[in-house]
Write a protein that holds these residues in place. Structure first.
Motif, PDB file in Angstrom:
ATOM      1  N   PRO A 146      40.612  31.698  46.534  1.00 17.15           N
ATOM      2  CA  PRO A 146      39.969  31.695  45.211  1.00 17.15           C
ATOM      3  C   PRO A 146      38.618  32.422  45.202  1.00 17.15           C
ATOM      4  O   PRO A 146      38.293  33.106  44.225  1.00 17.15           O
ATOM      5  CB  PRO A 146      39.799  30.206  44.895  1.00 17.15           C
ATOM      6  CG  PRO A 146      40.907  29.544  45.654  1.00 17.15           C
ATOM      7  CD  PRO A 146      41.014  30.337  46.936  1.00 17.15           C
ATOM      8  N   ASN A 147      37.835  32.324  46.286  1.00 14.87           N
ATOM      9  CA  ASN A 147      36.589  33.091  46.382  1.00 14.87           C
ATOM     10  C   ASN A 147      36.874  34.589  46.319  1.00 14.87           C
ATOM     11  O   ASN A 147      36.147  35.351  45.669  1.00 14.87           O
ATOM     12  CB  ASN A 147      35.853  32.824  47.695  1.00 14.87           C
ATOM     13  CG  ASN A 147      35.331  31.430  47.870  1.00 14.87           C
ATOM     14  OD1 ASN A 147      35.323  30.918  48.989  1.00 14.87           O
ATOM     15  ND2 ASN A 147      34.899  30.783  46.799  1.00 14.87           N
ATOM     16  N   ILE A 204      39.500  36.079  44.973  1.00 14.81           N
ATOM     17  CA  ILE A 204      39.927  36.433  43.615  1.00 14.81           C
ATOM     18  C   ILE A 204      38.711  36.605  42.713  1.00 14.81           C
ATOM     19  O   ILE A 204      38.625  37.572  41.944  1.00 14.81           O
ATOM     20  CB  ILE A 204      40.919  35.387  43.071  1.00 14.81           C
ATOM     21  CG1 ILE A 204      42.257  35.518  43.820  1.00 14.81           C
ATOM     22  CG2 ILE A 204      41.110  35.541  41.560  1.00 14.81           C
ATOM     23  CD1 ILE A 204      43.256  34.421  43.521  1.00 14.81           C
ATOM     24  N   ASP A 205      37.740  35.705  42.833  1.00 16.04           N
ATOM     25  CA  ASP A 205      36.500  35.834  42.058  1.00 16.04           C
ATOM     26  C   ASP A 205      35.747  37.105  42.431  1.00 16.04           C
ATOM     27  O   ASP A 205      35.208  37.798  41.566  1.00 16.04           O
ATOM     28  CB  ASP A 205      35.596  34.618  42.280  1.00 16.04           C
ATOM     29  CG  ASP A 205      36.127  33.351  41.644  1.00 16.04           C
ATOM     30  OD1 ASP A 205      37.039  33.428  40.797  1.00 16.04           O
ATOM     31  OD2 ASP A 205      35.625  32.264  42.012  1.00 16.04           O
ATOM     32  N   GLU A 206      35.694  37.414  43.724  1.00 12.10           N
ATOM     33  CA  GLU A 206      35.008  38.622  44.198  1.00 12.10           C
ATOM     34  C   GLU A 206      35.655  39.876  43.610  1.00 12.10           C
ATOM     35  O   GLU A 206      34.973  40.789  43.147  1.00 12.10           O
ATOM     36  CB  GLU A 206      35.036  38.669  45.729  1.00 12.10           C
ATOM     37  CG  GLU A 206      34.262  39.797  46.330  1.00 12.10           C
ATOM     38  CD  GLU A 206      32.754  39.649  46.209  1.00 12.10           C
ATOM     39  OE1 GLU A 206      32.073  40.678  46.373  1.00 12.10           O
ATOM     40  OE2 GLU A 206      32.246  38.541  45.946  1.00 12.10           O
ATOM     41  N   TYR A 217      37.447  40.024  40.851  1.00  5.83           N
ATOM     42  CA  TYR A 217      37.200  39.997  39.410  1.00  5.83           C
ATOM     43  C   TYR A 217      35.809  40.554  39.079  1.00  5.83           C
ATOM     44  O   TYR A 217      35.651  41.347  38.144  1.00  5.83           O
ATOM     45  CB  TYR A 217      37.337  38.569  38.874  1.00  5.83           C
ATOM     46  CG  TYR A 217      37.067  38.463  37.401  1.00  5.83           C
ATOM     47  CD1 TYR A 217      38.040  38.802  36.475  1.00  5.83           C
ATOM     48  CD2 TYR A 217      35.829  38.032  36.937  1.00  5.83           C
ATOM     49  CE1 TYR A 217      37.791  38.724  35.115  1.00  5.83           C
ATOM     50  CE2 TYR A 217      35.565  37.944  35.585  1.00  5.83           C
ATOM     51  CZ  TYR A 217      36.554  38.294  34.672  1.00  5.83           C
ATOM     52  OH  TYR A 217      36.299  38.214  33.325  1.00  5.83           O
ATOM     53  N   MET A 218      34.811  40.145  39.864  1.00  8.72           N
ATOM     54  CA  MET A 218      33.427  40.516  39.558  1.00  8.72           C
ATOM     55  C   MET A 218      33.046  41.921  40.049  1.00  8.72           C
ATOM     56  O   MET A 218      32.218  42.576  39.423  1.00  8.72           O
ATOM     57  CB  MET A 218      32.461  39.502  40.196  1.00  8.72           C
ATOM     58  CG  MET A 218      32.616  38.089  39.660  1.00  8.72           C
ATOM     59  SD  MET A 218      32.248  37.955  37.907  1.00  8.72           S
ATOM     60  CE  MET A 218      30.518  38.308  37.904  1.00  8.72           C
ATOM     61  N   CYS A 231      37.874  43.914  50.189  1.00  6.94           N
ATOM     62  CA  CYS A 231      38.529  42.672  49.761  1.00  6.94           C
ATOM     63  C   CYS A 231      39.968  42.620  50.270  1.00  6.94           C
ATOM     64  O   CYS A 231      40.424  41.568  50.754  1.00  6.94           O
ATOM     65  CB  CYS A 231      38.487  42.545  48.246  1.00  6.94           C
ATOM     66  SG  CYS A 231      36.845  42.259  47.564  1.00  6.94           S
ATOM     67  N   HIS A 276      48.077  37.048  38.115  1.00  3.51           N
ATOM     68  CA  HIS A 276      46.768  36.713  37.533  1.00  3.51           C
ATOM     69  C   HIS A 276      46.554  37.477  36.239  1.00  3.51           C
ATOM     70  O   HIS A 276      46.804  38.674  36.166  1.00  3.51           O
ATOM     71  CB  HIS A 276      45.666  37.036  38.535  1.00  3.51           C
ATOM     72  CG  HIS A 276      44.481  36.155  38.405  1.00  3.51           C
ATOM     73  ND1 HIS A 276      43.565  36.306  37.399  1.00  3.51           N
ATOM     74  CD2 HIS A 276      44.081  35.096  39.132  1.00  3.51           C
ATOM     75  CE1 HIS A 276      42.628  35.388  37.523  1.00  3.51           C
ATOM     76  NE2 HIS A 276      42.918  34.636  38.576  1.00  3.51           N
ATOM     77  N   ASP A 283      43.519  37.570  34.460  1.00  2.00           N
ATOM     78  CA  ASP A 283      42.139  37.915  34.146  1.00  2.00           C
ATOM     79  C   ASP A 283      41.738  39.350  34.469  1.00  2.00           C
ATOM     80  O   ASP A 283      40.808  39.875  33.875  1.00  2.00           O
ATOM     81  CB  ASP A 283      41.173  36.968  34.866  1.00  2.00           C
ATOM     82  CG  ASP A 283      41.225  35.558  34.312  1.00  2.00           C
ATOM     83  OD1 ASP A 283      41.773  35.371  33.208  1.00  2.00           O
ATOM     84  OD2 ASP A 283      40.731  34.644  34.989  1.00  2.00           O
ATOM     85  N   SER A 284      42.421  39.975  35.424  1.00  9.25           N
ATOM     86  CA  SER A 284      42.015  41.324  35.818  1.00  9.25           C
ATOM     87  C   SER A 284      43.192  42.074  36.433  1.00  9.25           C
ATOM     88  O   SER A 284      43.854  41.550  37.322  1.00  9.25           O
ATOM     89  CB  SER A 284      40.880  41.244  36.842  1.00  9.25           C
ATOM     90  OG  SER A 284      40.658  42.494  37.452  1.00  9.25           O
ATOM     91  N   ILE A 320      42.885  42.325  40.313  1.00  6.32           N
ATOM     92  CA  ILE A 320      43.373  41.218  41.142  1.00  6.32           C
ATOM     93  C   ILE A 320      44.843  41.456  41.444  1.00  6.32           C
ATOM     94  O   ILE A 320      45.281  41.342  42.598  1.00  6.32           O
ATOM     95  CB  ILE A 320      43.152  39.863  40.445  1.00  6.32           C
ATOM     96  CG1 ILE A 320      41.654  39.602  40.255  1.00  6.32           C
ATOM     97  CG2 ILE A 320      43.822  38.728  41.240  1.00  6.32           C
ATOM     98  CD1 ILE A 320      41.334  38.432  39.322  1.00  6.32           C
TER      99      ILE A 320
END
Length: 163
Positions: free
Chosen positions: A66-67, A69-71, A73-74, A97, A117, A119-120, A123
């Motif tokens: 999950p970290n 995936i956030d990385e 995304y950002m 990544c 996913h 959101d992006s 990802i």
């Protein structure tokens, strides 16, 4: 054991390189091909592992999926392997990544989370790059088929337009 489908239970390839304290799940995907380089170009791996971004953000052994995936995304904005920082080429955030995820040895469930996913598109794209590198070629289509018509735009080249 081959990667037959996203829901299949798969064994761990005993020859794979260790990735620190994260214990590989018994469900981790088998690495098809070179388990120490994950079928990546060795010059790219060297560039990743000696780069500032890797040593600052990716070297932590406690990073979770999950970290990551956030990385993505950002911080992932293109999918080119290298980026130019005069006077040198450095590994892109996307490929740093991706390499970190490869060392973490994802399970089919974790990979399915990435490629579905919402959101992006980056990802999903990093998840598909993961598959391209480690999935047995004869099994790639079972993973890729549902997403061939994906209309999400993303930028492949650093200075390119979203396609």
């Amino acid at each position: 054991m081959a990667i037959a489908a996203p829901q299949a239970r798969l064994g761990v390839d005993e020859g794979a390189a260790a990735a620190g304290p994260r214990q590989h799940s018994p469900d981790a995907m088998e690495i098809w091909g070179n388990a120490s380089t994950y079928n990546m170009n060795t010059a790219l791996i060297q560039c990743i592992r000696t780069g500032e971004y890797w040593n600052r953000a990716m070297a932590d052994d406690e990073i979770t999926v999950p970290n990551m995936i956030d990385e993505i995304y950002m911080n992932v904005h293109h999918l080119e392997p290298f980026t130019s920082k005069n006077p040198h080429l450095v590994a892109s955030t996307a490929f740093c990544c991706l390499y970190k995820l490869l060392t973490m040895r994802l399970t089919p469930a974790e990979l399915t989370t990435m490629i579905t996913h919402k959101d992006s598109p980056y990802i999903r794209a990093v998840g598909f790059l993961y598959l391209r590198l480690v999935c047995e070629p004869k099994n790639l289509w079972s993973w890729f088929r549902p997403y061939v018509s994906d209309k999400a735009a993303l930028t492949v080249a650093q200075r390119g337009q979203a396609t």
